[in-house]
Design an enzyme around this catalytic site. Structure first.
Site, PDB file in Angstrom:
ATOM      1  N   GLU A 121     -23.539  19.507 -11.053  1.00  0.00           N
ATOM      2  CA  GLU A 121     -22.934  20.541 -10.214  1.00  0.00           C
ATOM      3  C   GLU A 121     -23.882  21.725  -9.986  1.00  0.00           C
ATOM      4  O   GLU A 121     -23.952  22.273  -8.882  1.00  0.00           O
ATOM      5  CB  GLU A 121     -21.630  21.037 -10.873  1.00  0.00           C
ATOM      6  N   ASP A 122     -24.619  22.123 -11.025  1.00  0.00           N
ATOM      7  CA  ASP A 122     -25.362  23.389 -10.969  1.00  0.00           C
ATOM      8  C   ASP A 122     -26.880  23.246 -10.972  1.00  0.00           C
ATOM      9  O   ASP A 122     -27.591  24.249 -10.967  1.00  0.00           O
ATOM     10  CB  ASP A 122     -24.950  24.281 -12.159  1.00  0.00           C
TER      11      ASP A 122
END
Length: 697
Positions: free
Chosen positions: A76-77
Site C-alpha cells: 500500500e505505502d
C-alpha cells in the site's frame, strides 16, 4: 520498538521450528521498503508494522502471520508489489498481505462508500482466512494507541468512530476481549472526551479514597475459598470506563448511582472447581437473583466460557465475579487467536457460524444501507439461548422472536414458517424468546415470508432473507403482468413469434432469459416498439405515423387555448387524459400546468393565471392513474394484468401502496387513449372478482 533479534526470539520461544531466516528477511524488507517514511508521531514508519508483528507474537500466531504483519503496509505505502511478496516470501504470505492491503485501501474511500464496502470486503476476506482479521485488528489497535499524535480532531474522531462501530465489535465477535476493551477505551476518549475525563477522574478519586478496598475484597474471597479447600487465583479491578459510561447511558443514571463498578475474577484448576467456587461464594455472600449466567455449559458464539454472578459485599456494595479455568481465561481474552495451532493441522475454520450468517447477509442485501443495518445487527447484540425440540442449541440476540429462530436454524425453514410452539404452547410468531425456551417451528409447503415480519424480527439474517423474498415476489408479480403484455404485443406483429424468435430477441436486447424481458415490459423499462423490433426486425417500419407515435410514447396531444410555442406539462396530481375538462395554471418562468377541472390542487393556484383550455380534436394518449385494491390471494394480480392486456393498455408504473390483509392496494399508471378508454378499464376492473375497489387516483 522491538528490535529484530527480540522479535525473532519471541517467535522461537513458542515455535522452535519457525523459519528464522524468513523472519529476518521480512524484518529487513519492511525496514528497507519504508525507508525514511515517518508516522504522525515522528517515529520511523517501519516501527508500526514491527509493533503489529509484536502483537501477533503475543497471540503466539504462526510465522506466516508474523511475516504478514511485518509486510502488511508495504504494498500500500511503498513500491513493493504482491508479486514481489510472493517471490520473496511465498504464495501463502502474499495472499494474506493482499487481503490486508485490500482492507486498508477501503479505509481511504469516501465515507459514504467506505462503510458498507469495508464490511463487505472484511467479511469476505475473513471467510477465506481468519488471520487476515487478526492482523487487521492488530493494525487497528496499534493505530489507536498512537491516534493522539494526529493533529486534526475531526480525523481522530472519524477513526475512533469507525473503530467503535466496526473493529471493536468484530474483536468481540471473535472473542478477543483484550483488544475490544482497549479499542473501546481509546475510541471513547476521542468520541466523548468530557465523559471520559469525568469517569477516569472519579475512578482515580475512588482509588485514592478506598484504601486498597479492591485488594481487600479479593483477599476475603481467596480466604473463603481456601477454607473450603480450594487453591485459586483471585484478582480485582475497576470496571472499564467505557462500560461504566454505557451503563450510565442505558440506565439513565449518574456515576454515583452505578453500584457495580468493581469486578473480580476467580481462576480455578478445572471446571468442577468453578462450580464449587460458585457455591462457596453464594453461601458466603448474598447473590443478586437474575444476575447469574452460566457460559460454561452454554458458551457464547465466539467461544467465551465463564460463570458470571453478582454479590452484595458488606452492607450494600455490589460486585461482579467471573469464575473460569486458566484455559478458559486465555481463550476468553484472545478468542479464535488462542485456538490457533501454529504447527498442527487443526487450525480453526475461519467461517464460524456467525460469520457464515454474515456472508449470507452479503449475498442477500440489496444496497449499502441494508448491508450496514443487517451486519451491525449480527455483530452487536447481546445473546439469549434457545433450543430445538431435539436439543440443538441456537444463540440469538435479545429480543429475538420465533421467526428469528426459524431463520437461524435454516433459511428455508424461516421462509416456510407458518406458526410456532414455544415450550409446547402455540404462540404468535412475534413472541420474544427467553433464555432456555424450546421452540418448534411449524411450516407449510406453500408458505412464504411476509412483509409484516419486518416489524418484529431483530436478526440481520432474518431481515435480509425476508426482504429478498419480498423483492422476488414483487418481481414475479411484475413479470406476470409483463408476460400478459408481451402476449398482447405479439398480436400486433406481422408474423407468429416462436421460441427461436424469442431467443434472438433476448440476444438483441442483451437479456439473459424471458423472465428478464417480461419484468422489463411489466415495469415499463422497455417500450412496445423496442420489443416488436427485437422479435421481428423491421416490423414497425411501415407503421402509420399516428400508430408509431402511440407506440413510442403513448401521446399525440394538442391543447387549444395555448399561445403557439408555449410549453405545457400534464399535472402529476390529477393525471388528465383526453376527454377530461381541463384548465391551465400559468406561473411566471414555468411551463403551463394542465389540470383536470376537479383537481383539488387547483385551490393552491388561486394566485396564478388561469387559462381556459380544451383538447385538440385528434388528441389521444396520456397517462391516467388508478388506485386498485385487490384481494390478497394468489392470482389476483395476474387477473388485473389480464384486464389491462385485453384493453390494449401499457402499464408505465405499478406501486404497492398498502398491505392490509386481506387486501393489497396498488397505484397503477396506464397509457390510455382517452377518458372513454380509461372508463372501460375501470368498469372491467370493478366487475372482476379479484378487485375489491377501483377508482381514479
Amino acid at each position: 520498538m522491538l528490535r529484530q533479534y527480540e522479535l525473532v526470539e519471541r517467535v522461537l520461544d513458542y515455535d522452535p521450528d519457525a523459519d528464522e531466516a524468513m523472519l529476518n528477511r521480512a524484518y529487513v524488507y519492511t525496514v528497507q521498503k519504508h525507508g525514511t517514511q515517518t508516522r504522525a508521531s515522528g517515529d520511523p514508519y517501519f516501527s508500526h508494522p514491527v509493533e503489529v508483528a509484536g502483537l501477533m507474537t503475543d497471540l503466539k500466531l504462526d510465522q506466516e502471520t508474523i511475516v504478514t504483519a511485518l509486510l502488511h503496509d508495504t504494498v500500500e505505502d511503498t513500491l513493493a508489489t504482491i508479486d514481489d511478496i510472493e517471490t520473496n516470501f511465498g504464495g501463502e504470505v502474499a495472499r494474506l498481505v493482499d487481503g490486508v492491503t485490500k482492507l486498508s485501501k477501503i479505509e481511504q474511500m469516501p465515507e459514504n462508500e467506505r462503510a458498507a464496502e469495508n464490511l463487505r470486503k472484511f467479511l469476505l476476506a475473513m471467510s477465506e482466512d481468519i488471520r487476515v482479521l487478526l492482523v487487521k485488528l492488530g493494525d487497528r489497535l496499534h493505530n489507536m494507541r498512537t491516534l493522539h499524535f494526529i493533529k486534526k480532531p475531526e480525523k481522530r474522531r472519524r477513526i475512533a468512530r469507525e473503530t467503535m462501530d466496526i473493529y471493536a465489535p468484530l474483536a468481540e465477535r471473535v472473542g478477543m476481549y483484550e483488544y475490544m476493551r482497549e479499542m473501546q477505551l481509546l475510541a471513547f476518549e476521542q468520541i466523548e472526551p468530557e465523559a471520559y475525563a469525568t469517569i477516569t477522574n472519579r475512578l482515580k478519586q475512588i482509588r485514592e479514597e478506598d484504601g486498597g478496598q479492591v485488594d481487600a475484597i479479593a483477599l476475603d474471597m481467596k480466604h473463603a475459598l481456601a477454607e473450603a479447600g480450594m487453591q485459586v487465583e483471585v484478582s480485582g479491578r475497576e470496571k472499564h470506563p467505557y462500560s461504566i459510561w454505557r451503563k450510565m447511558a442505558e440506565r439513565h443514571v449518574s456515576f454515583d448511582q452505578v453500584t457495580d463498578i468493581m469486578a473480580f475474577r476467580v481462576i480455578c484448576d478445572d471446571v468442577a472447581d468453578c462450580y464449587r467456587a460458585l457455591g462457596v461464594l453464594h453461601t458466603t455472600w448474598q447473590f443478586l437473583p437474575g444476575k447469574f449466567k452460566d457460559y460454561i455449559s452454554t458458551p457464547k458464539t465466539n467461544g467465551y466460557r465463564s460463570l458470571h454472578t453478582s454479590l452484595i459485599y458488606g452492607k450494600s456494595m455490589r460486585v461482579e465475579v467471573q469464575i473460569r479455568t486458566r484455559e478458559m481465561h486465555r481463550t476468553n481474552e484472545f478468542g479464535l487467536a488462542a485456538h490457533w495451532a501454529y504447527k498442527q493441522g487443526d487450525r480453526p475454520d475461519g467461517a464460524v457460524g456467525w460469520l457464515r450468517d454474515l456472508i449470507e447477509i452479503i449475498d442477500t442485501s440489496q444496497d449499502a444501507e441494508e448491508l450496514l443495518e443487517h451486519t451491525r445487527m449480527a455483530i452487536y447484540q447481546d445473546r439469549i439461548f434457545a433450543f430445538t425440540p431435539k436439543g440443538a442449541l441456537f444463540q440469538l440476540p435479545k429480543g429475538s422472536t420465533a421467526v428469528d429462530f426459524a431463520f437461524a436454524v435454516h433459511t428455508d425453514l424461516g421462509a416456510q414458517t407458518v406458526g410456532a410452539k414455544i415450550n409446547g404452547r402455540h404462540m404468535p410468531l412475534r413472541t420474544q424468546l427467553n433464555n432456555g425456551d424450546v421452540v418448534e417451528i411449524l411450516k407449510g409447503k406453500n408458505a412464504e415470508p411476509q412483509m409484516s415480519w419486518l416489524g418484529f424480527v431483530v436478526t440481520g439474517k432474518a431481515r435480509a432473507a425476508i426482504r429478498r423474498a419480498v423483492r422476488q415476489k414483487e418481481r414475479d408479480e411484475v413479470a406476470d403482468i409483463g408476460q400478459k403484455l408481451y402476449d398482447e404485443i405479439t398480436t400486433r406483429l406481422p408474423g407468429k413469434v416462436g421460441k427461436k424468435a424469442l431467443r434472438e430477441a433476448l440476444k438483441r436486447l442483451e437479456m439473459d432469459d424471458a423472465e428478464d424481458l417480461y419484468y422489463a415490459i411489466g415495469s415499463a423499462k422497455i417500450k412496445d416498439r423496442e420489443v416488436m423490433e427485437a422479435l421481428i426486425p423491421g416490423s414497425t417500419d411501415g407503421m402509420a405515423e399516428e400508430d408509431d407515435e402511440w407506440l413510442r410514447n403513448g401521446k399525440s396531444l394538442s391543447i387549444r387555448g395555448l399561445t403557439p410555442g408555449v410549453g405545457y406539462t400534464l399535472a402529476d396530481c390529477c393525471h388528465p387524459v383526453p376527454g377530461d375538462r381541463i384548465v391551465g395554471l400559468r406561473k411566471e418562468g414555468e411551463a403551463v400546468e394542465v389540470h383536470a377541472i376537479d383537481c383539488h390542487q387547483l385551490a393552491t393556484g388561486i394566485d396564478n393565471d388561469w387559462l381556459d383550455l380544451s383538447w385538440g380534436r385528434r388528441s389521444r394518449g396520456a397517462v391516467g392513474r388508478l388506485r386498485v385494491t385487490l384481494y390478497d390471494r394468489p392470482g389476483t394480480l395476474a387477473e388485473m394484468a389480464g384486464i389491462f392486456a385485453k384493453n390494449v393498455v401499457n402499464v408505465t408504473s405499478l406501486d404497492q401502496t398498502q398491505l392490509d390483509h386481506p387486501f393489497t392496494t396498488y397505484e397503477v399508471d396506464l397509457e390510455v387513449q382517452d377518458l372513454a378508454h380509461l372508463s372501460r378499464i375501470l368498469s372491467a376492473l370493478r366487475a372482476s372478482d379479484a378487485v375489491a375497489q377501483a377508482e381514479r387516483a
